[in-house]
Design a protein around this motif. Structure first.
Motif, PDB file in Angstrom:
ATOM      1  N   GLU A  19       4.206   7.198   2.264  1.00  0.00           N
ATOM      2  CA  GLU A  19       4.366   6.041   3.142  1.00  0.00           C
ATOM      3  C   GLU A  19       4.146   4.771   2.329  1.00  0.00           C
ATOM      4  O   GLU A  19       3.114   4.609   1.668  1.00  0.00           O
ATOM      5  CB  GLU A  19       3.385   6.116   4.308  1.00  0.00           C
ATOM      6  CG  GLU A  19       3.607   7.327   5.208  1.00  0.00           C
ATOM      7  CD  GLU A  19       2.542   7.467   6.278  1.00  0.00           C
ATOM      8  OE1 GLU A  19       1.697   6.538   6.408  1.00  0.00           O
ATOM      9  OE2 GLU A  19       2.531   8.504   6.969  1.00  0.00           O
TER      10      GLU A  19
ATOM     11  N   TYR B 202      -0.134  12.153   0.344  1.00  0.00           N
ATOM     12  CA  TYR B 202      -0.869  13.306   0.848  1.00  0.00           C
ATOM     13  C   TYR B 202      -1.148  14.284  -0.293  1.00  0.00           C
ATOM     14  O   TYR B 202      -0.836  15.462  -0.221  1.00  0.00           O
ATOM     15  CB  TYR B 202      -0.076  13.982   1.963  1.00  0.00           C
ATOM     16  CG  TYR B 202      -0.036  13.177   3.240  1.00  0.00           C
ATOM     17  CD1 TYR B 202      -1.050  13.266   4.191  1.00  0.00           C
ATOM     18  CD2 TYR B 202       1.020  12.315   3.496  1.00  0.00           C
ATOM     19  CE1 TYR B 202      -1.011  12.520   5.354  1.00  0.00           C
ATOM     20  CE2 TYR B 202       1.074  11.566   4.655  1.00  0.00           C
ATOM     21  CZ  TYR B 202       0.050  11.673   5.583  1.00  0.00           C
ATOM     22  OH  TYR B 202       0.095  10.930   6.734  1.00  0.00           O
TER      23      TYR B 202
ATOM     24  N   GLU C 195      -3.590   0.608  -3.101  1.00  0.00           N
ATOM     25  CA  GLU C 195      -3.294  -0.780  -2.725  1.00  0.00           C
ATOM     26  C   GLU C 195      -2.948  -1.549  -4.000  1.00  0.00           C
ATOM     27  O   GLU C 195      -3.572  -1.356  -5.034  1.00  0.00           O
ATOM     28  CB  GLU C 195      -4.493  -1.402  -2.021  1.00  0.00           C
ATOM     29  CG  GLU C 195      -4.862  -0.700  -0.718  1.00  0.00           C
ATOM     30  CD  GLU C 195      -6.058  -1.353  -0.045  1.00  0.00           C
ATOM     31  OE1 GLU C 195      -6.093  -2.597   0.024  1.00  0.00           O
ATOM     32  OE2 GLU C 195      -6.970  -0.611   0.376  1.00  0.00           O
TER      33      GLU C 195
ATOM     34  N   LYS D 117       0.657   5.477   0.570  1.00  0.00           N
ATOM     35  CA  LYS D 117      -0.182   6.557   1.091  1.00  0.00           C
ATOM     36  C   LYS D 117       0.417   7.883   0.664  1.00  0.00           C
ATOM     37  O   LYS D 117       1.556   8.210   1.010  1.00  0.00           O
ATOM     38  CB  LYS D 117      -0.268   6.480   2.608  1.00  0.00           C
ATOM     39  CG  LYS D 117      -1.153   7.543   3.249  1.00  0.00           C
ATOM     40  CD  LYS D 117      -1.183   7.368   4.762  1.00  0.00           C
ATOM     41  CE  LYS D 117      -2.057   8.418   5.441  1.00  0.00           C
ATOM     42  NZ  LYS D 117      -2.054   8.249   6.921  1.00  0.00           N
TER      43      LYS D 117
ATOM     44  N   GLU E  33       9.370   5.131   4.461  1.00  0.00           N
ATOM     45  CA  GLU E  33       8.848   6.466   4.194  1.00  0.00           C
ATOM     46  C   GLU E  33       9.777   7.165   3.214  1.00  0.00           C
ATOM     47  O   GLU E  33      10.984   7.234   3.426  1.00  0.00           O
ATOM     48  CB  GLU E  33       8.726   7.309   5.465  1.00  0.00           C
ATOM     49  CG  GLU E  33       8.142   8.682   5.173  1.00  0.00           C
ATOM     50  CD  GLU E  33       7.907   9.517   6.416  1.00  0.00           C
ATOM     51  OE1 GLU E  33       8.489  10.623   6.488  1.00  0.00           O
ATOM     52  OE2 GLU E  33       7.149   9.067   7.299  1.00  0.00           O
TER      53      GLU E  33
ATOM     54  N   ARG F 175       0.861  -1.184   0.000  1.00  0.00           N
ATOM     55  CA  ARG F 175       0.000   0.000   0.000  1.00  0.00           C
ATOM     56  C   ARG F 175       0.894   1.230   0.000  1.00  0.00           C
ATOM     57  O   ARG F 175       1.936   1.288   0.671  1.00  0.00           O
ATOM     58  CB  ARG F 175      -0.900   0.006   1.228  1.00  0.00           C
ATOM     59  CG  ARG F 175      -1.857   1.183   1.288  1.00  0.00           C
ATOM     60  CD  ARG F 175      -2.770   1.123   2.505  1.00  0.00           C
ATOM     61  NE  ARG F 175      -2.014   1.312   3.743  1.00  0.00           N
ATOM     62  CZ  ARG F 175      -1.908   0.400   4.695  1.00  0.00           C
ATOM     63  NH1 ARG F 175      -2.498  -0.787   4.537  1.00  0.00           N
ATOM     64  NH2 ARG F 175      -1.232   0.640   5.803  1.00  0.00           N
TER      65      ARG F 175
ATOM     66  N   ILE G 255      -6.091  12.765   0.862  1.00  0.00           N
ATOM     67  CA  ILE G 255      -5.136  11.697   1.148  1.00  0.00           C
ATOM     68  C   ILE G 255      -5.517  10.525   0.246  1.00  0.00           C
ATOM     69  O   ILE G 255      -6.657  10.066   0.254  1.00  0.00           O
ATOM     70  CB  ILE G 255      -5.181  11.282   2.625  1.00  0.00           C
ATOM     71  CG1 ILE G 255      -4.723  12.439   3.517  1.00  0.00           C
ATOM     72  CG2 ILE G 255      -4.313  10.053   2.868  1.00  0.00           C
ATOM     73  CD1 ILE G 255      -4.842  12.155   5.000  1.00  0.00           C
ATOM     74  N   THR G 256      -4.558  10.065  -0.557  1.00  0.00           N
ATOM     75  CA  THR G 256      -4.820   9.002  -1.529  1.00  0.00           C
ATOM     76  C   THR G 256      -4.073   7.744  -1.115  1.00  0.00           C
ATOM     77  O   THR G 256      -2.879   7.800  -0.800  1.00  0.00           O
ATOM     78  CB  THR G 256      -4.373   9.418  -2.940  1.00  0.00           C
ATOM     79  OG1 THR G 256      -5.029  10.633  -3.309  1.00  0.00           O
ATOM     80  CG2 THR G 256      -4.701   8.334  -3.951  1.00  0.00           C
ATOM     81  N   GLN G 257      -4.765   6.611  -1.126  1.00  0.00           N
ATOM     82  CA  GLN G 257      -4.132   5.326  -0.868  1.00  0.00           C
ATOM     83  C   GLN G 257      -4.214   4.465  -2.123  1.00  0.00           C
ATOM     84  O   GLN G 257      -5.252   4.432  -2.801  1.00  0.00           O
ATOM     85  CB  GLN G 257      -4.784   4.601   0.305  1.00  0.00           C
ATOM     86  CG  GLN G 257      -4.540   5.283   1.641  1.00  0.00           C
ATOM     87  CD  GLN G 257      -4.765   4.328   2.800  1.00  0.00           C
ATOM     88  OE1 GLN G 257      -3.850   3.920   3.490  1.00  0.00           O
ATOM     89  NE2 GLN G 257      -6.012   3.982   3.019  1.00  0.00           N
TER      90      GLN G 257
END
Length: 691
Positions: free
Chosen positions: A206, A154, A185, A152, A246, A150, A181-183
């Motif tokens: 992240e 911003y 997967e 993450k 990170e 995943r 905020i975009t994730q």
């Protein structure tokens, strides 16, 4: 149709095409002929440089970073790969950015944006930037267990091109922010590539990875660095082999070098952008992590960041130009930062002035002394003593004109000096433009060009240059053509290239304009470049090889809107792929001409101002002629500071003496006779600036 007729037709078409090309190149040919006639080969020879091109250059500066007397080079490049080039004393350099721990993320050396992908020599997962696109590549992993993970972000994120990975995008906007905020997967079986385009590159990313084969097989950045990624358990057994990483870049802008704490080692202040001026619209966890840096050299090598400890605060400042200055004359360096309003978020963007306290901490006092200027859009600025009274004034080129700020009775007073032929406020919407064509426009340069003992200024703009002549402390705006200087240029720098004691001018594209000794300038044609080609340039003159003559380092950025039709075949302008609009060409020239003798002065001040920034040096010749320099005021970097060496051409007659006015200290007279070509002058014991 006969064969002869076909040949004639092709010949006519060829001649017509050649005529079109020659017509479009007529100005280029004029520049080439002018340069060929100039006798440039007698004065300058082209030198090799470690890099022929640099990408997304923000600044290029000169500094003696390790105190060995040799002048080194540094760059800031937004989120792209930077450079720290240490001089070897013979005109050569070695790259030392990562060895000195000055990469944007010292934990992951080489993880900055880059134009080229890493060399994938080993099987595993590669994570790197190529241009503005973040790549995750599973290389030679066929038959390995699936990779899950995943990311993450911003900010907003778009997929780019085809991918063999299964992905799922989700985004939400926090209640205390305006940016999502975009994730992302993902799951990858075998080899494949995931390419993502974040709308902002300066925010942290992240990364969570899950696969049993990850240990020692994750390679990061353009150098394929293999970091140690300790295993952790998250929601076991759903994330059985999890490793987290990170990623961050810092969007670095101004870099200010000085021995701030007086321990004999250079320290470095770096300001950052503010995510396109939108920092205050991001969630708090991002705003607290976007901070300026204040890196202090350590006895064991490397640097430690003490910005928070000393009191620096970002306050959403979109950092641009910054300068060291002792504005209150207490013997300790203070810091002024130009925060630029990008017009993309509401509210004011006050400038920052940090006063250094006796214990070395920094106290923000801009509003207290009237220099916060939240509504003023400063294009460029320079601190120098305009009237010879020992205190520094702030000269600004703003979007509405030229202004001078004087510090009296604990406050700065603002004086309007006038306006040039063009200012950004003249065009609606251009006030907030800080990129592309306008980013490097309006640079101020300072020198005593008329040898009357006070410092004058010159503003360079593609829409009209301005000469600010200093007449006894009063700055008057003049047309540069009155003294033979160009009406408009891309970049200009004062330089006494022939050491004759008269300050010359070098401009892009006009080349060198030689001072004739009577206050006027004559075009030489040397170093002449093409008209209507460049949108930005950085000009650095310094003694590269220690032979007493000033050499040239030149960075040039094309104006992409002026690419010729045949150039466009070889150029790329894709923000989601290769982008040649922000590639700078680097040229280097050694001065081999019959230059006269010269002095190079390095001043060592007190503990609170080790580089003696603000010290004033005046040379006196027989007959009453004088020439004045000020340490730190002649900086040719666009936004940064670090070139504190003073160059003084002596000419045919040697000056009788030098007069040094130390910052917050006494005045010294020094005989020139017997001085070597490069000398180090130390402040008297009374100039300490002790804490």
């Amino acid at each position: 149709m006969s064969r002869r007729l076909i040949l004639r037709l092709f010949l006519l078409l060829g001649l017509a095409a050649a005529a079109v090309v020659l017509l479009s190149m007529r100005h280029d040919l004029q520049a080439w002929f002018e340069r060929a006639r100039s006798g440039e080969g007698r004065w300058f020879e082209a030198l090799d440089f470690p890099y022929r091109h640099m990408t997304y250059l923000y600044d290029l500066g000169v500094v003696d970073v390790n105190g060995d007397g040799q002048l080194d080079l540094y760059t800031s490049n937004h989120n792209y790969r930077q450079h720290l080039l240490l001089a070897d004393g013979h005109g050569g350099y070695r790259e030392a950015l990562d060895a000195w721990g000055l990469g944007q993320d010292p934990r992951l050396p080489g993880f900055e944006q880059n134009r080229d992908p890493p060399r994938m020599a080993r099987p595993g997962l590669y994570i790197f930037w190529q241009g503005d696109v973040l790549h995750l590549v599973a290389h030679r992993t066929a038959g390995w267990s699936p990779l899950r993970g995943r990311l993450k972000f911003y900010n907003r994120v778009e997929p780019v091109g085809e991918t063999a990975w299964r992905t799922r995008f989700s985004a939400h906007v926090p209640p205390d922010a305006a940016v999502p905020i975009t994730q992302v997967e993902f799951e990858a079986t075998g080899e494949g590539r995931l390419r993502l385009y974040p709308h902002t590159r300066g925010t942290p990313v992240e990364v969570t990875l899950d696969a049993p084969w990850l240990a020692g097989k994750v390679y990061v950045g353009a150098d394929a660095y293999a970091p140690e990624l300790p295993q952790f358990t998250l929601d076991a057994p759903a994330c059985r082999w999890c490793r987290r990483l990170e990623l961050s870049t810092r969007d670095r802008h101004a870099m200010l070098w000085a021995d701030f704490d007086g321990d004999g080692r250079m320290d470095l202040y770096i300001n950052r952008g503010a995510l396109g001026g939108m920092l205050r619209r991001f969630p708090p966890e991002v705003r607290t992590r976007i901070a300026d840096e204040f890196l202090f050299g350590t006895p064991t090598g490397g640097f430690v960041d003490r910005a928070h400890e000393l009191g620096l605060k970002k306050n959403d400042c979109s950092g641009r130009q910054a300068r060291w200055v002792d504005f209150d004359r207490d013997g300790r360096l203070d810091l002024f930062v130009n925060c630029q309003d990008r017009g993309r978020a509401g509210g004011g963007f006050p400038k920052q002035l940090y006063r250094q306290l006796p214990d070395g901490r920094l106290q923000e006092v801009a509003a207290q002394v009237g220099l916060d200027l939240p509504q003023q859009q400063i294009v460029d600025m320079v601190w120098f003593d305009t009237d010879g009274d020992g205190s520094s004034e702030l000269l600004t080129h703003e979007d509405t004109g030229f202004y001078l700020y004087r510090y009296t009775a604990g406050r700065f007073t603002r004086q309007r000096l006038g306006r040039g032929p063009f200012h950004r406020a003249d065009v609606p919407g251009l006030r907030y433009e800080a990129t592309d064509y306008w980013q490097f426009d309006g640079k101020l340069s300072v020198a005593d060009y008329d040898a009357d003992g006070d410092l004058d200024a010159f503003m360079t703009s593609k829409r009209g240059n301005v000469l600010l002549n200093n007449d006894g402390g009063r700055l008057r705006l003049l047309s540069p053509e009155r003294v033979g200087l160009p009406a408009a240029s891309v970049a200009c720098a004062w330089v006494d290239y022939d050491n004759d004691g008269h300050v010359d001018m070098h401009c892009v594209p006009q080349g060198i304009l030689r001072a004739n000794g009577s206050g006027r300038f004559e075009r030489t044609g040397m170093l002449r470049l093409l008209d209507q080609k460049y949108q930005a340039a950085i000009v650095q003159w310094y003694d590269r090889d220690g032979d007493g003559r000033l050499d040239l380092l030149l960075a040039l950025q094309d104006n992409a809107s002026l690419w010729r039709w045949w150039e466009r075949w070889f150029k790329h302008a894709d923000p989601k792929g290769r982008d040649d609009r922000f590639v700078w060409r680097i040229l280097s020239y050694r001065n081999i001409g019959p230059a006269g003798p010269g002095l190079q002065l390095d001043l060592v001040g007190g503990r609170g101002n080790a580089q003696a920034i603000g010290a004033r040096i005046t040379a006196f010749w027989p007959g009453g002629r004088t020439l004045t320099h000020e340490v730190g005021a002649h900086e040719a970097a666009y936004s940064s500071q670090g070139h504190y060496r003073v160059y003084l051409g002596l000419g045919a007659s040697v000056p009788t003496h030098l007069r040094l006015r130390w910052p917050a200290g006494p005045i010294q007279d020094i005989a020139v006779q017997g001085l070597g070509p490069r000398i180090v002058l130390r402040a008297p014991e009374t100039v300490t600036g002790d804490r």
